[in-house]
Scaffold this motif. Structure first.
Motif, mmCIF file in Angstrom:
data_model
loop_
_atom_site.group_PDB
_atom_site.id
_atom_site.type_symbol
_atom_site.label_atom_id
_atom_site.label_comp_id
_atom_site.label_asym_id
_atom_site.label_seq_id
_atom_site.Cartn_x
_atom_site.Cartn_y
_atom_site.Cartn_z
ATOM 1 N N TYR A 1 0.867 -1.193 0.173
ATOM 2 C CA TYR A 1 -0.016 0.168 -0.262
ATOM 3 C C TYR A 1 0.941 1.019 0.163
ATOM 4 C CZ TYR A 1 -3.470 -3.573 1.375
ATOM 5 O OH TYR A 1 -4.112 -4.613 1.447
ATOM 6 N N ARG A 2 0.454 2.271 -0.709
ATOM 7 C CA ARG A 2 1.094 3.661 -0.738
ATOM 8 C C ARG A 2 0.863 4.446 0.202
ATOM 9 N NH1 ARG A 2 -0.509 8.567 -3.141
ATOM 10 N NH2 ARG A 2 -2.276 7.534 -3.292
ATOM 11 N N ARG A 3 -0.414 4.338 0.595
ATOM 12 C CA ARG A 3 -1.045 5.405 1.556
ATOM 13 C C ARG A 3 -2.210 4.757 2.331
ATOM 14 N NH1 ARG A 3 -2.835 11.099 -0.788
ATOM 15 N NH2 ARG A 3 -0.624 11.116 -1.247
ATOM 16 N N ILE A 4 -2.052 4.731 3.654
ATOM 17 C CA ILE A 4 -3.106 4.204 4.584
ATOM 18 C C ILE A 4 -3.732 5.240 5.443
ATOM 19 C CG2 ILE A 4 -1.941 2.003 4.352
ATOM 20 C CD1 ILE A 4 -1.125 2.504 7.330
ATOM 21 N N LEU A 5 -4.883 5.034 6.081
ATOM 22 C CA LEU A 5 -5.362 5.817 7.253
ATOM 23 C C LEU A 5 -5.376 4.542 8.372
ATOM 24 C CD1 LEU A 5 -7.910 6.791 9.227
ATOM 25 C CD2 LEU A 5 -6.421 8.773 8.231
ATOM 26 N N LEU A 6 -4.990 4.972 9.299
ATOM 27 C CA LEU A 6 -4.882 4.117 10.692
ATOM 28 C C LEU A 6 -5.933 4.702 11.627
ATOM 29 C CD1 LEU A 6 -3.862 1.631 12.316
ATOM 30 C CD2 LEU A 6 -1.967 2.994 12.825
ATOM 31 N N ILE B 1 6.303 3.975 12.834
ATOM 32 C CA ILE B 1 7.583 4.465 12.192
ATOM 33 C C ILE B 1 8.282 3.465 11.021
ATOM 34 C CG2 ILE B 1 9.876 5.048 12.829
ATOM 35 C CD1 ILE B 1 8.802 6.464 15.321
ATOM 36 N N GLU B 2 8.257 2.345 11.635
ATOM 37 C CA GLU B 2 8.705 1.220 10.767
ATOM 38 C C GLU B 2 7.965 1.355 9.395
ATOM 39 O OE1 GLU B 2 9.822 -3.506 10.881
ATOM 40 O OE2 GLU B 2 8.241 -2.661 12.407
ATOM 41 N N ALA B 3 6.668 1.473 9.436
ATOM 42 C CA ALA B 3 5.973 1.643 8.172
ATOM 43 C C ALA B 3 6.289 2.584 7.332
ATOM 44 C CB ALA B 3 4.375 1.403 8.471
ATOM 45 N N SER B 4 6.326 3.761 8.059
ATOM 46 C CA SER B 4 6.504 5.220 7.391
ATOM 47 C C SER B 4 8.066 4.987 6.733
ATOM 48 C CB SER B 4 6.707 6.255 8.403
ATOM 49 O OG SER B 4 7.031 7.434 7.683
ATOM 50 N N LYS B 5 9.090 4.338 7.530
ATOM 51 C CA LYS B 5 10.552 4.113 6.853
ATOM 52 C C LYS B 5 10.506 3.214 5.378
ATOM 53 C CE LYS B 5 13.286 5.162 10.885
ATOM 54 N NZ LYS B 5 14.176 4.571 12.072
ATOM 55 N N ALA B 6 9.342 2.519 5.452
ATOM 56 C CA ALA B 6 9.343 1.486 4.366
ATOM 57 C C ALA B 6 8.520 2.191 3.198
ATOM 58 C CB ALA B 6 8.433 0.299 4.758
ATOM 59 N N GLY B 7 8.283 3.380 3.456
ATOM 60 C CA GLY B 7 7.599 4.248 2.209
ATOM 61 C C GLY B 7 6.134 4.584 2.169
ATOM 62 N N VAL B 8 5.609 3.975 3.252
ATOM 63 C CA VAL B 8 4.242 4.091 3.339
ATOM 64 C C VAL B 8 3.766 5.579 3.803
ATOM 65 C CG1 VAL B 8 1.933 3.073 4.178
ATOM 66 C CG2 VAL B 8 3.866 1.636 3.715
ATOM 67 N N GLN B 9 2.716 6.292 3.177
ATOM 68 C CA GLN B 9 2.046 7.372 3.671
ATOM 69 C C GLN B 9 1.128 7.067 4.628
ATOM 70 O OE1 GLN B 9 1.092 9.730 0.190
ATOM 71 N NE2 GLN B 9 3.242 9.611 -0.527
ATOM 72 N N ILE B 10 1.256 7.980 5.811
ATOM 73 C CA ILE B 10 0.368 7.531 6.964
ATOM 74 C C ILE B 10 -0.366 8.637 7.408
ATOM 75 C CG2 ILE B 10 0.495 6.311 9.124
ATOM 76 C CD1 ILE B 10 2.818 4.884 8.425
ATOM 77 N N GLY B 11 -1.590 8.471 7.671
ATOM 78 C CA GLY B 11 -2.693 9.391 8.340
ATOM 79 C C GLY B 11 -3.110 8.649 9.629
ATOM 80 N N VAL B 12 -3.317 9.086 10.610
ATOM 81 C CA VAL B 12 -3.650 8.460 11.981
ATOM 82 C C VAL B 12 -5.037 9.334 12.629
ATOM 83 C CG1 VAL B 12 -3.427 7.495 14.235
ATOM 84 C CG2 VAL B 12 -1.411 7.537 12.474
ATOM 85 N N VAL B 13 -6.036 8.476 12.842
ATOM 86 C CA VAL B 13 -7.245 9.247 13.623
ATOM 87 C C VAL B 13 -7.167 8.375 14.997
ATOM 88 C CG1 VAL B 13 -9.702 9.162 13.769
ATOM 89 C CG2 VAL B 13 -8.394 9.705 11.613
ATOM 90 N N ILE C 1 -10.927 8.894 2.929
ATOM 91 C CA ILE C 1 -11.688 9.046 1.446
ATOM 92 C C ILE C 1 -11.216 10.308 0.917
ATOM 93 C CG2 ILE C 1 -13.624 9.689 0.237
ATOM 94 C CD1 ILE C 1 -15.185 7.690 2.431
ATOM 95 N N GLU C 2 -11.069 11.199 1.892
ATOM 96 C CA GLU C 2 -10.394 12.621 1.451
ATOM 97 C C GLU C 2 -9.070 12.503 1.147
ATOM 98 O OE1 GLU C 2 -12.863 15.898 3.959
ATOM 99 O OE2 GLU C 2 -11.253 14.863 5.004
ATOM 100 N N LEU C 3 -8.221 11.606 1.524
ATOM 101 C CA LEU C 3 -6.830 11.595 1.282
ATOM 102 C C LEU C 3 -6.476 10.631 0.294
ATOM 103 C CD1 LEU C 3 -5.290 11.394 5.066
ATOM 104 C CD2 LEU C 3 -4.985 13.247 3.386
ATOM 105 N N ASN C 4 -7.749 9.904 -0.222
ATOM 106 C CA ASN C 4 -7.233 8.995 -1.316
ATOM 107 C C ASN C 4 -6.622 7.951 -0.853
ATOM 108 O OD1 ASN C 4 -8.108 8.037 -3.916
ATOM 109 N ND2 ASN C 4 -6.223 8.792 -4.839
ATOM 110 N N ALA C 5 -6.788 7.511 0.285
ATOM 111 C CA ALA C 5 -5.859 6.158 1.029
ATOM 112 C C ALA C 5 -6.417 5.007 0.122
ATOM 113 C CB ALA C 5 -6.323 6.050 2.387
ATOM 114 N N ASP C 6 -5.169 4.169 0.189
ATOM 115 C CA ASP C 6 -5.525 2.807 -0.668
ATOM 116 C C ASP C 6 -6.146 1.748 0.598
ATOM 117 O OD1 ASP C 6 -3.907 3.400 -2.795
ATOM 118 O OD2 ASP C 6 -2.020 3.422 -1.463
ATOM 119 N N LEU C 7 -6.126 2.254 1.779
ATOM 120 C CA LEU C 7 -6.533 1.190 2.650
ATOM 121 C C LEU C 7 -7.042 1.857 4.132
ATOM 122 C CD1 LEU C 7 -7.286 -1.871 3.610
ATOM 123 C CD2 LEU C 7 -5.042 -1.922 4.477
ATOM 124 N N LEU C 8 -8.321 1.676 4.747
ATOM 125 C CA LEU C 8 -8.457 2.146 5.817
ATOM 126 C C LEU C 8 -8.126 0.954 7.008
ATOM 127 C CD1 LEU C 8 -9.717 3.816 7.896
ATOM 128 C CD2 LEU C 8 -11.837 3.310 7.285
#
Length: 241
Positions: free
Chosen positions: A8-13, A41-53, A153-160
């Protein structure tokens, strides 16, 4: 995470406030929030863009006090402030580990965090910062589950991703029913029709209407976030039929 490229390129956690309590009865367990920060942080370092709620149930539940007689709007606003406390705690845990994080609030609290502005949020995560979205949607009567669906949805994440204390969605409460069976996959409509306790109906409907895949998993098992991002079928996946 291993050397395998993330799927996944971008996720919302979505983290529940209760997830931060660990074995405590109230508040935040520093060991738990520290471990969650390490995995993010591990996921971010692997190149995943992360938003958190993050929810606020470890500190305050507006709906609960409303049921006891408090004005619902007042209670929900108090609950929003509880999520800001948790978001600031997560920001602190991430920054102490060398990550760059930004708290963005749906209600204006300029002295402690930024306002939520979509373009700025996208800019943060594109630069590798971890964006933590606080105060839900900024509106009473909407849960942080709905906020998580909306932000994904707003961030066009690949996965919630919804992190919980159980390893997926079951036919019944597995703590009370030993014969409860776990679902590998579900459709949005099945979740709504069966009244499964995944997310509130508004959040599921948002995901359904915008085709946002949702995975529910057990955050108490170290490493699960990384496994999911590598494509392992951890927990329960909710998607279109």
């Amino acid at each position: 995470m291993s050397d395998a490229a993330p799927k996944y390129r971008r996720i919302l956690l979505k983290l529940s406030g209760e997830a931060l309590m660990g074995e405590e009865d109230y508040g935040i367990d520093p060991k738990v929030i520290g471990r969650l920060a390490d995995e993010i942080i591990e996921a971010s370092k692997a190149g995943v863009q992360i938003g958190v709620v993050i929810g606020g149930g470890n500190i305050f539940r507006g709906a609960g006090l409303a049921a006891a007689g408090m004005d619902r709007v007042t209670g929900d606003h108090m609950g929003m402030l509880a999520t800001v406390i948790n978001a600031l705690a997560m920001q602190d845990a991430l920054e102490k580990r060398g990550a760059y994080a930004r708290v963005m609030s749906a209600i204006q609290i300029h002295d402690v965090c930024e306002d939520y502005i979509l373009r700025r949020a996208v800019r943060h995560i594109e630069k590798g910062r971890i964006a933590i979205f606080a105060a839900g949607t900024g509106n009473p009567f909407f849960t942080t589950d709905s906020a998580a669906a909306l932000r994904a949805i707003e961030l066009n994440a690949d996965l919630l991703l919804k992190a919980t204390k159980v390893d997926g969605v079951y036919t019944a409460d597995p703590a009370k029913h030993s014969d409860a069976e776990r679902f590998e996959t579900l459709t949005y409509d099945e979740v709504i029709e069966r009244k499964l306790a995944v997310m509130d109906t508004a959040a599921i409907a948002l995901c359904r209407d915008h085709g946002m895949p949702l995975r529910i998993y057990d955050q108490t098992q170290p490493g699960n976030l990384g496994r999911i991002l590598r494509g392992e079928p951890i927990g329960t996946l909710v998607e279109a039929a």
